[in-house]
Motif scaffolding. Structure first.
Motif, PDB file in Angstrom:
ATOM      1  N   GLU A   1       0.660  -1.140  -0.379  1.00  0.00           N
ATOM      2  CA  GLU A   1      -0.057   0.075   0.090  1.00  0.00           C
ATOM      3  C   GLU A   1       0.772   1.012  -0.270  1.00  0.00           C
ATOM      4  OE1 GLU A   1      -3.416  -0.117  -0.028  1.00  0.00           O
ATOM      5  OE2 GLU A   1      -3.546  -1.947   0.551  1.00  0.00           O
ATOM      6  N   PHE A   2       0.467   2.776  -0.314  1.00  0.00           N
ATOM      7  CA  PHE A   2       1.369   3.339  -0.398  1.00  0.00           C
ATOM      8  C   PHE A   2       0.655   5.016   1.177  1.00  0.00           C
ATOM      9  CE2 PHE A   2       2.051   2.805  -4.149  1.00  0.00           C
ATOM     10  CZ  PHE A   2       3.923   2.539  -5.131  1.00  0.00           C
ATOM     11  N   VAL A   3       1.289   5.506   2.068  1.00  0.00           N
ATOM     12  CA  VAL A   3       1.002   6.236   2.850  1.00  0.00           C
ATOM     13  C   VAL A   3       1.493   7.507   2.308  1.00  0.00           C
ATOM     14  CG1 VAL A   3       0.404   4.663   4.453  1.00  0.00           C
ATOM     15  CG2 VAL A   3       2.099   5.903   3.848  1.00  0.00           C
ATOM     16  N   CYS A   4       0.738   8.775   3.300  1.00  0.00           N
ATOM     17  CA  CYS A   4       1.843   9.997   3.376  1.00  0.00           C
ATOM     18  C   CYS A   4       2.805   9.733   4.802  1.00  0.00           C
ATOM     19  CB  CYS A   4       0.412  11.122   2.732  1.00  0.00           C
ATOM     20  SG  CYS A   4      -0.065  11.093   1.758  1.00  0.00           S
ATOM     21  N   VAL A   5       3.870  10.414   4.373  1.00  0.00           N
ATOM     22  CA  VAL A   5       4.423  11.258   5.909  1.00  0.00           C
ATOM     23  C   VAL A   5       4.876  12.095   5.719  1.00  0.00           C
ATOM     24  CG1 VAL A   5       5.672   8.970   6.017  1.00  0.00           C
ATOM     25  CG2 VAL A   5       6.665  10.033   4.670  1.00  0.00           C
ATOM     26  N   VAL A   6       4.368  12.874   6.735  1.00  0.00           N
ATOM     27  CA  VAL A   6       4.594  14.032   6.539  1.00  0.00           C
ATOM     28  C   VAL A   6       5.296  14.515   8.118  1.00  0.00           C
ATOM     29  CG1 VAL A   6       2.813  14.952   6.096  1.00  0.00           C
ATOM     30  CG2 VAL A   6       2.982  15.046   8.039  1.00  0.00           C
ATOM     31  N   TRP A   7       6.139  15.678   8.512  1.00  0.00           N
ATOM     32  CA  TRP A   7       6.901  16.592   9.498  1.00  0.00           C
ATOM     33  C   TRP A   7       5.609  16.121  10.590  1.00  0.00           C
ATOM     34  CZ3 TRP A   7       8.445  21.299  11.427  1.00  0.00           C
ATOM     35  CH2 TRP A   7       9.407  21.483  12.827  1.00  0.00           C
TER      36      TRP A   7
ATOM     37  N   THR B   1      14.412  12.861  -5.419  1.00  0.00           N
ATOM     38  CA  THR B   1      15.381  12.116  -5.431  1.00  0.00           C
ATOM     39  C   THR B   1      15.442  10.806  -5.998  1.00  0.00           C
ATOM     40  OG1 THR B   1      16.640  11.263  -3.381  1.00  0.00           O
ATOM     41  CG2 THR B   1      14.843  11.221  -3.426  1.00  0.00           C
ATOM     42  N   PHE B   2      16.462  10.580  -5.432  1.00  0.00           N
ATOM     43  CA  PHE B   2      17.321   8.688  -6.957  1.00  0.00           C
ATOM     44  C   PHE B   2      16.418   7.975  -6.121  1.00  0.00           C
ATOM     45  CE2 PHE B   2      20.810  10.611  -5.019  1.00  0.00           C
ATOM     46  CZ  PHE B   2      21.262   9.424  -4.063  1.00  0.00           C
ATOM     47  N   SER B   3      16.594   8.119  -4.815  1.00  0.00           N
ATOM     48  CA  SER B   3      16.529   7.493  -3.579  1.00  0.00           C
ATOM     49  C   SER B   3      15.346   7.524  -2.262  1.00  0.00           C
ATOM     50  CB  SER B   3      17.481   7.478  -2.427  1.00  0.00           C
ATOM     51  OG  SER B   3      17.431   6.907  -1.019  1.00  0.00           O
ATOM     52  N   PHE B   4      14.239   5.928  -2.871  1.00  0.00           N
ATOM     53  CA  PHE B   4      13.204   5.974  -1.897  1.00  0.00           C
ATOM     54  C   PHE B   4      13.376   6.254  -0.324  1.00  0.00           C
ATOM     55  CE2 PHE B   4      11.503   3.518  -5.761  1.00  0.00           C
ATOM     56  CZ  PHE B   4      10.206   3.775  -5.612  1.00  0.00           C
ATOM     57  N   ALA B   5      14.076   5.716   0.287  1.00  0.00           N
ATOM     58  CA  ALA B   5      14.786   5.702   1.663  1.00  0.00           C
ATOM     59  C   ALA B   5      15.049   7.319   1.788  1.00  0.00           C
ATOM     60  CB  ALA B   5      15.580   4.940   2.003  1.00  0.00           C
ATOM     61  N   SER B   6      15.214   7.564   0.959  1.00  0.00           N
ATOM     62  CA  SER B   6      15.444   9.633   1.663  1.00  0.00           C
ATOM     63  C   SER B   6      14.657  10.090   1.802  1.00  0.00           C
ATOM     64  CB  SER B   6      16.603   9.681   0.919  1.00  0.00           C
ATOM     65  OG  SER B   6      16.376  10.358  -0.289  1.00  0.00           O
ATOM     66  N   LEU B   7      13.758   9.927   1.355  1.00  0.00           N
ATOM     67  CA  LEU B   7      12.158  10.822   1.428  1.00  0.00           C
ATOM     68  C   LEU B   7      11.371  10.663   2.586  1.00  0.00           C
ATOM     69  CD1 LEU B   7      10.138   9.088  -1.496  1.00  0.00           C
ATOM     70  CD2 LEU B   7      10.997  11.283  -1.681  1.00  0.00           C
ATOM     71  N   PRO B   8      11.444  10.549   3.512  1.00  0.00           N
ATOM     72  CA  PRO B   8      10.864  10.846   5.128  1.00  0.00           C
ATOM     73  C   PRO B   8      11.754  11.861   5.283  1.00  0.00           C
ATOM     74  CG  PRO B   8      11.030   8.148   4.209  1.00  0.00           C
ATOM     75  CD  PRO B   8      11.660   8.587   3.319  1.00  0.00           C
ATOM     76  N   ALA B   9      13.874  11.180   5.490  1.00  0.00           N
ATOM     77  CA  ALA B   9      14.351  12.899   6.227  1.00  0.00           C
ATOM     78  C   ALA B   9      13.889  13.902   5.258  1.00  0.00           C
ATOM     79  CB  ALA B   9      15.516  12.352   5.522  1.00  0.00           C
ATOM     80  N   LEU B  10      13.151  14.126   4.199  1.00  0.00           N
ATOM     81  CA  LEU B  10      12.981  15.134   3.384  1.00  0.00           C
ATOM     82  C   LEU B  10      12.112  16.436   3.608  1.00  0.00           C
ATOM     83  CD1 LEU B  10      14.205  13.697  -0.215  1.00  0.00           C
ATOM     84  CD2 LEU B  10      15.355  15.534   1.296  1.00  0.00           C
ATOM     85  N   VAL B  11      11.870  15.573   4.213  1.00  0.00           N
ATOM     86  CA  VAL B  11       9.641  15.850   4.749  1.00  0.00           C
ATOM     87  C   VAL B  11      10.030  16.465   6.027  1.00  0.00           C
ATOM     88  CG1 VAL B  11       8.320  14.754   3.241  1.00  0.00           C
ATOM     89  CG2 VAL B  11       8.716  14.220   5.841  1.00  0.00           C
ATOM     90  N   ILE B  12      11.114  16.644   6.882  1.00  0.00           N
ATOM     91  CA  ILE B  12      11.767  16.871   8.283  1.00  0.00           C
ATOM     92  C   ILE B  12      11.682  18.532   8.003  1.00  0.00           C
ATOM     93  CG2 ILE B  12      13.183  16.741   9.970  1.00  0.00           C
ATOM     94  CD1 ILE B  12      13.201  13.495   9.605  1.00  0.00           C
ATOM     95  N   GLY B  13      10.688  19.096   9.618  1.00  0.00           N
ATOM     96  CA  GLY B  13      11.050  20.400   9.463  1.00  0.00           C
ATOM     97  C   GLY B  13      10.078  21.286   8.597  1.00  0.00           C
TER      98      GLY B  13
END
Length: 305
Positions: free
Chosen positions: A170-176, A227-239
């Motif tokens: 499934e897909f979800v959204c992540v936010v800070w 970005t080229f990376s799925f794993a980096s996406l959550p970090a990019l919403v922080i702040g």
């Protein structure tokens, strides 16, 4: 050995030349001198009465005949490897095989660790090379002999080769979690108005979510960063007040270590089917059968706490 006046040893040279499109790189791959490979190319040109590769500026370009031969030669070598060269039996505890797997960093984060755990418990001596998800046509990695397996969504599977579904995602959204966007319900209006960070493979220039769902459902996103990376996406919403739309299992892992809040998508989309695919000529490869079964077991173990 010759077959209809063609030295069959030249097929390996031809396959490498058509793949690398470089005498220097091809010679290095075959562990031979550039002059020796150049001589092989000359003999191939004489046999086919075609240049096969022509020098244009600083690079070599495949001729139309060379393009026509490329897949046929690779398939012939794959067939020889799968029917003649591959050992009839496979022993995980004594093998020296290195398996090449084409997969995303998302797959490497949520699935592959469970596979390696199983391999370790079996005391297998197999080794693995995880290849970056950079190809525009993933099936070419199989046909060119660069990958033993593909682990990719069903939308990107080739109809020319067999595959199995490993699991659904499934897909979800992540936010800070300290941002205003984390407060209250995430509506379709809030989703459309927010900034978005997304993963875009370099080869395709399109992200999976956008290709598979956004256009179909008429959803437009204001893209802040890619970005080229799925794993980096959550970090990019922080702040920030931005959103990342990512795989649910990846979101769950990342939310355990980062200040994130997981929110459901404000619209319904079907789950992604994550599949494993292999070359049609390698159906009976016992090593790949073992590896595919290992991946299926790993997919089950992903959701066991």
């Amino acid at each position: 050995m010759r077959f209809k006046k063609l030295d069959l040893n030249l097929l390996v040279a031809l396959d490498t030349l058509l793949t690398e499109q470089s005498i220097t790189k091809g010679a290095d791959k075959l562990n031979m001198s550039p002059s020796a490979l150049s001589n092989s190319l000359s003999r191939l040109r004489d046999y086919f009465e075609d240049d096969l590769l022509t020098q244009i500026g600083r690079r070599m370009v495949i001729t139309p005949l060379g393009e026509n031969l490329k897949v046929s030669v690779r398939n012939a070598l794959n067939n020889i490897e799968s029917t003649i060269l591959v050992q009839p039996s496979f022993e995980p505890q004594t093998t020296d095989r290195i398996f090449s797997i084409f997969c995303s960093d998302y797959t490497q984060t949520v699935l592959v660790p469970h596979a390696l755990e199983i391999v370790g418990k079996q005391k297998s001596t197999a080794r693995f090379q995880l290849l970056a998800q950079v190809a525009n046509n993933p099936h070419e990695q199989l046909e060119q002999g660069k990958a033993d397996l593909l682990i990719i969504p069903s939308d990107f599977m080739s109809t020319e080769h067999p595959c199995d579904i490993l699991y659904e995602e499934e897909f979800v959204c992540v936010v800070w979690k300290h941002g205003k966007i984390a407060l209250g319900e995430l509506t379709a209006e809030k989703y459309a108005a927010a900034g978005h960070v997304l993963m875009r493979p370099e080869a395709t220039k399109k992200d999976f979510f956008g290709t598979s769902f956004a256009q179909k459902y008429g959803i437009k996103r204001h893209v802040i960063a890619t970005t080229f990376s799925f794993a980096s996406l959550p970090a990019l919403v922080i702040g920030s007040e931005n959103i990342a739309t990512i795989h649910a299992r990846l979101a769950t892992k990342m939310a355990k270590v980062w200040p994130l809040k997981i929110l459901p998508l404000p619209f319904d989309i079907p789950p992604m089917k994550q599949c494993v695919q292999w070359h049609q000529y390698r159906n009976n490869d016992e090593g790949l059968i073992w590896l595919r079964n290992t991946l299926k077991e790993a997919a089950i173990n992903m959701d066991i706490e």
